[in-house]
Every structure is written in structure tokens, then in C-alpha cells.
Design an enzyme around this catalytic site. Sequence first.
Site, PDB file in Angstrom:
ATOM      1  N   TYR A 124     -13.958  -4.550   9.728  1.00 14.42           N
ATOM      2  CA  TYR A 124     -12.667  -3.846   9.769  1.00 14.42           C
ATOM      3  C   TYR A 124     -12.031  -3.957  11.167  1.00 14.42           C
ATOM      4  O   TYR A 124     -10.848  -4.293  11.304  1.00 14.42           O
ATOM      5  CB  TYR A 124     -12.861  -2.375   9.387  1.00 14.42           C
ATOM      6  CG  TYR A 124     -11.596  -1.557   9.524  1.00 14.42           C
ATOM      7  CD1 TYR A 124     -10.541  -1.714   8.622  1.00 14.42           C
ATOM      8  CD2 TYR A 124     -11.443  -0.639  10.570  1.00 14.42           C
ATOM      9  CE1 TYR A 124      -9.375  -0.978   8.756  1.00 14.42           C
ATOM     10  CE2 TYR A 124     -10.278   0.093  10.712  1.00 14.42           C
ATOM     11  CZ  TYR A 124      -9.243  -0.072   9.804  1.00 14.42           C
ATOM     12  OH  TYR A 124      -8.080   0.641   9.943  1.00 14.42           O
ATOM     13  N   GLY A 130       0.832  -1.211   0.000  1.00 11.63           N
ATOM     14  CA  GLY A 130       0.000   0.000   0.000  1.00 11.63           C
ATOM     15  C   GLY A 130       0.856   1.247   0.000  1.00 11.63           C
ATOM     16  O   GLY A 130       0.524   2.245   0.648  1.00 11.63           O
ATOM     17  N   ALA A 131       1.961   1.194  -0.753  1.00 15.22           N
ATOM     18  CA  ALA A 131       2.955   2.281  -0.709  1.00 15.22           C
ATOM     19  C   ALA A 131       2.637   3.417  -1.669  1.00 15.22           C
ATOM     20  O   ALA A 131       3.419   4.350  -1.809  1.00 15.22           O
ATOM     21  CB  ALA A 131       4.344   1.716  -1.015  1.00 15.22           C
ATOM     22  N   GLY A 172       1.397   4.519   3.953  1.00 15.26           N
ATOM     23  CA  GLY A 172       2.361   3.646   3.268  1.00 15.26           C
ATOM     24  C   GLY A 172       3.300   4.418   2.368  1.00 15.26           C
ATOM     25  O   GLY A 172       4.501   4.127   2.305  1.00 15.26           O
ATOM     26  N   SER A 183      -4.773  -1.050  14.214  1.00 17.40           N
ATOM     27  CA  SER A 183      -5.551   0.149  14.541  1.00 17.40           C
ATOM     28  C   SER A 183      -6.165   0.031  15.929  1.00 17.40           C
ATOM     29  O   SER A 183      -6.465  -1.069  16.401  1.00 17.40           O
ATOM     30  CB  SER A 183      -6.677   0.317  13.517  1.00 17.40           C
ATOM     31  OG  SER A 183      -7.553   1.339  13.916  1.00 17.40           O
TER      32      SER A 183
HETATM   33  N1  LIG Z   1      -6.262   6.483   8.222  1.00 18.40           N
HETATM   34  C1  LIG Z   1      -6.471   6.156   9.482  1.00 18.40           C
HETATM   35  O1  LIG Z   1      -7.024   6.940  10.274  1.00 18.40           O
HETATM   36  C2  LIG Z   1      -6.035   4.819   9.987  1.00 18.40           C
HETATM   37  C3  LIG Z   1      -6.210   4.546  11.356  1.00 18.40           C
HETATM   38  C4  LIG Z   1      -5.796   3.326  11.838  1.00 18.40           C
HETATM   39  C5  LIG Z   1      -5.215   2.412  10.989  1.00 18.40           C
HETATM   40  N2  LIG Z   1      -5.054   2.689   9.668  1.00 18.40           N
HETATM   41  C6  LIG Z   1      -4.438   1.676   8.807  1.00 18.40           C
HETATM   42  O2  LIG Z   1      -3.371   2.250   8.096  1.00 18.40           O
HETATM   43  C7  LIG Z   1      -3.130   1.524   6.904  1.00 18.40           C
HETATM   44  C8  LIG Z   1      -2.911   2.483   5.757  1.00 18.40           C
HETATM   45  O3  LIG Z   1      -4.077   3.239   5.569  1.00 18.40           O
HETATM   46  P1  LIG Z   1      -4.082   4.750   5.064  1.00 18.40           P
HETATM   47  O4  LIG Z   1      -4.729   5.552   6.110  1.00 18.40           O
HETATM   48  O5  LIG Z   1      -2.759   5.148   4.549  1.00 18.40           O
HETATM   49  O6  LIG Z   1      -5.161   4.634   3.874  1.00 18.40           O
HETATM   50  P2  LIG Z   1      -5.014   4.730   2.284  1.00 18.40           P
HETATM   51  O7  LIG Z   1      -4.406   6.014   1.895  1.00 18.40           O
HETATM   52  O8  LIG Z   1      -6.373   4.385   1.781  1.00 18.40           O
HETATM   53  O9  LIG Z   1      -4.003   3.575   1.946  1.00 18.40           O
HETATM   54  C9  LIG Z   1      -4.375   2.229   1.910  1.00 18.40           C
HETATM   55  C10 LIG Z   1      -3.444   1.526   0.964  1.00 18.40           C
HETATM   56  O10 LIG Z   1      -3.817   0.143   0.909  1.00 18.40           O
HETATM   57  C11 LIG Z   1      -3.908  -0.221  -0.457  1.00 18.40           C
HETATM   58  N3  LIG Z   1      -4.831  -1.330  -0.685  1.00 18.40           N
HETATM   59  C12 LIG Z   1      -6.115  -1.452  -0.294  1.00 18.40           C
HETATM   60  N4  LIG Z   1      -6.637  -2.579  -0.770  1.00 18.40           N
HETATM   61  C13 LIG Z   1      -5.657  -3.196  -1.481  1.00 18.40           C
HETATM   62  C14 LIG Z   1      -5.573  -4.381  -2.244  1.00 18.40           C
HETATM   63  N5  LIG Z   1      -6.632  -5.197  -2.406  1.00 18.40           N
HETATM   64  N6  LIG Z   1      -4.401  -4.703  -2.829  1.00 18.40           N
HETATM   65  C15 LIG Z   1      -3.336  -3.896  -2.727  1.00 18.40           C
HETATM   66  N7  LIG Z   1      -3.345  -2.752  -2.037  1.00 18.40           N
HETATM   67  C16 LIG Z   1      -4.487  -2.406  -1.421  1.00 18.40           C
HETATM   68  C17 LIG Z   1      -4.419   1.033  -1.142  1.00 18.40           C
HETATM   69  O11 LIG Z   1      -4.238   0.942  -2.545  1.00 18.40           O
HETATM   70  P3  LIG Z   1      -5.162   1.829  -3.548  1.00 18.40           P
HETATM   71  O12 LIG Z   1      -4.620   3.210  -3.476  1.00 18.40           O
HETATM   72  O13 LIG Z   1      -4.958   1.158  -4.855  1.00 18.40           O
HETATM   73  O14 LIG Z   1      -6.558   1.737  -3.028  1.00 18.40           O
HETATM   74  C18 LIG Z   1      -3.542   2.071  -0.466  1.00 18.40           C
HETATM   75  O15 LIG Z   1      -2.268   2.095  -1.048  1.00 18.40           O
HETATM   76  C19 LIG Z   1      -4.328   0.598   6.736  1.00 18.40           C
HETATM   77  O16 LIG Z   1      -3.948  -0.723   7.095  1.00 18.40           O
HETATM   78  C20 LIG Z   1      -5.348   1.116   7.735  1.00 18.40           C
HETATM   79  O17 LIG Z   1      -6.167   0.079   8.241  1.00 18.40           O
HETATM   80  C21 LIG Z   1      -5.448   3.885   9.153  1.00 18.40           C
END
Ligand SMILES: NC(=O)c1ccc[n+]([C@@H]2O[C@H](COP(=O)([O-])OP(=O)(O)OC[C@H]3O[C@@H](n4cnc5c(N)ncnc54)[C@H](OP(=O)(O)O)[C@@H]3O)[C@@H](O)[C@H]2O)c1
Length: 289
Positions: A166, A10-11, A16, A140
Site C-alpha cells: 500500500y 470510489g465515489a 470519494g 497518502s
Molecule cells: N482513510 C484514510 O485514513 C486514508 C489516508 C490516506 C489516504 N487515503 C486514501 O483515500 C482514498 C479513499 O479512501 P477512503 O478512506 O475514502 O476509503 P473507503 O471508504 O474504503 O473508500 C475507498 C473507495 O475505493 C473503492 N474501491 C476500492 N477498490 C476498488 C476497485 N477494485 N474498483 C473500484 N473501486 C474500488 C471502494 O469501493 P467499495 O466501496 O466497493 O469497496 C470505495 O469506494 C484511497 O485512495 C486511500 O488510499 C485514505
Amino acid sequence: MKDKICVVTGANSGIGKVTARELAKRGAQVVMLCRNEEKAERAKEDILRVCGHSRVDIVLVDLASTQQIHSAAERINENYPKVDMLVNNAGLITNNTRSTTDDGFEMTFGVNHLAPFLLTQLLLNKVLATDRGNIINVSSEAHRFASFDLTDLQYEKRKYNGLKAYCSSKLCNILFTRELSQRLPSHVVSNALHPGAVASNFGGGVSSFFGIAMQLARPFMISEEKGAETSIYLATSEEGFTATGRYFSEKKAVSPNKEASSSYNAKRLWEISEALLNIQFLTQQMATP
Ligand SMILES: NC(=O)c1ccc[n+]([C@@H]2O[C@H](COP(=O)([O-])OP(=O)(O)OC[C@H]3O[C@@H](n4cnc5c(N)ncnc54)[C@H](OP(=O)(O)O)[C@@H]3O)[C@@H](O)[C@H]2O)c1
């Protein structure tokens, strides 16, 4: 980190992307695991502009397909001598309609838990080949709101709710980390973390209550840079290579909830995941020095 090879899922966006960029800026070779080529290329260009070297690669993978996870791992295993760090960062949340991965697993459980479980297994020999290996799982605080049920991890019996699924998948991340840390040899650590409430794209496409709440809360959330700090801390600090099986928030080890601290849950989840994926992974005997 000049001699380090770091794989980040998810970079291409959010936490990421910042994690990949910061590791690259510190000199590491970074392998970005992303599902969308165009987005991945754009993110790579952004990282190359600031990192001061050209050792940034993309491996395409949709984590909702075990076949694609196998192909991506094969590419990494063929092209890199070792993997010093695996950051299982990618994650998603769905609407309240149950959907499934290519293999028929409930989407959130499949992408958020089974995919990192399988990827870790497939890259393990490359991690074991390092002097000090590090597997970081982005979980999370949402795990505290899970209605965790080991007999219904894929919401087949209960009414489907995207947020509940989730929360449960994020609890799985902590249980996986816990069990993994106990099975790994001592030169490889694994920790989980909560990044904070981050104003990323996360939940952007979700129209349920969660999606709306995320949009409304955005002005009060932390930046992606701040959200990546704990991942980067675990990837670069001495504590990140000595602590293992722990759960971090704001760069400090904290206690997860009772269900996430249960050895029984951790072992059962491991066994269930192995059975679903039809793999054998770090048997207790292998981990014993
Ligand atoms: N944002 C928050 O408040 C928060 C809080 C707690 C935990 N987290 C955790 O932090 C992590 C990163 O989230 P983020 O906030 O940076 O959100 P984000 O910007 O939506 O990033 C999520 C990443 O995961 C990738 N992804 C999702 N489904 C996928 C799949 N089937 N195959 C390959 N890649 C996939 C996305 O790719 P695409 O761009 O192609 O969709 C994106 O690169 C997640 O595990 C999330 O649960 C986030």
C-alpha cells in the site's frame, strides 16, 4: 461549477463520496465511478437529496480489471462532451496474502496505481478538451514508509506485506502526478494529496496489524468530511488550477519524501506502467506546445 463535469472514482463511500457530493452541491455534473451497483445507487440517492440538481450519474467499474476500465472509459467518452476534473480517489489495502487483479497484476499496485494511470490515459482527450483541466490523485502520507523498489513493484521477489504494498502504491501516486504534470499541456494540471487519517471504511476488511490498528485509531481520526477537504480545495480553489505536480496535505503544498521527489523514479515508473499496460501515453512530443 455549473458547467463542470467531474469524474470521481470510489465515489460510493468515504472521502470519494463526500468529494462527489460537495462538487455536486456546487453545481457540477458528477460521474461516480463505482464497482458495487447497490452501494453506488445508495450513495447517489444521498447526493441527489442535497445537491439541488439531478446531474449525478453512475458508471460501474471494477478497477481490478483493465477490460472494465476500458468499458467505463468508453461509456464516459461516448456520453460526455468533456471531463473537467478527474479525481482518482479509489484505493484499497489488502491482507498479507498476495493477490492479483483480473490481468495478473499485484492487487494493490494494480488498483491503486495502474488503474488510475490507465483511466487517466483513456479519458485524457476529454480532459484536454476543457479550458482548464484538473487531475487529482489521492495519495497518502503512507508513501513515506514505502520500501520502494522499481525492480519489484509488484512484490514478486520480496515477502508480501499488504501495508508495504500500500505504501509503495501511494508513492506511485505521487510519482505519477509528478511525471503527468510535466507531460500535460499548460491548461491541464495534476496534483496529489494526503487526505489525513480518516475514519472511513478504509482497511475495514483487513485482518492484519494495519486493520486492527485502523479500528483502534478510529476515535482519534478525522471525519470523512474533513478528509475530503483537500480534494475539494484542489478541485475548487484557484491554487488547485495553477499549482501542478505538487503534493498537498491540509490544503497546503508540502514536500513528499526523497523517493517521491525523484524525476528518475517518476520517469521509470511511467515507462514500466506503459509497458505493463501496453499503452503509449502523453509522449514528450505530444506535450510540447
Ligand atoms: N482513510 C484514510 O485514513 C486514508 C489516508 C490516506 C489516504 N487515503 C486514501 O483515500 C482514498 C479513499 O479512501 P477512503 O478512506 O475514502 O476509503 P473507503 O471508504 O474504503 O473508500 C475507498 C473507495 O475505493 C473503492 N474501491 C476500492 N477498490 C476498488 C476497485 N477494485 N474498483 C473500484 N473501486 C474500488 C471502494 O469501493 P467499495 O466501496 O466497493 O469497496 C470505495 O469506494 C484511497 O485512495 C486511500 O488510499 C485514505
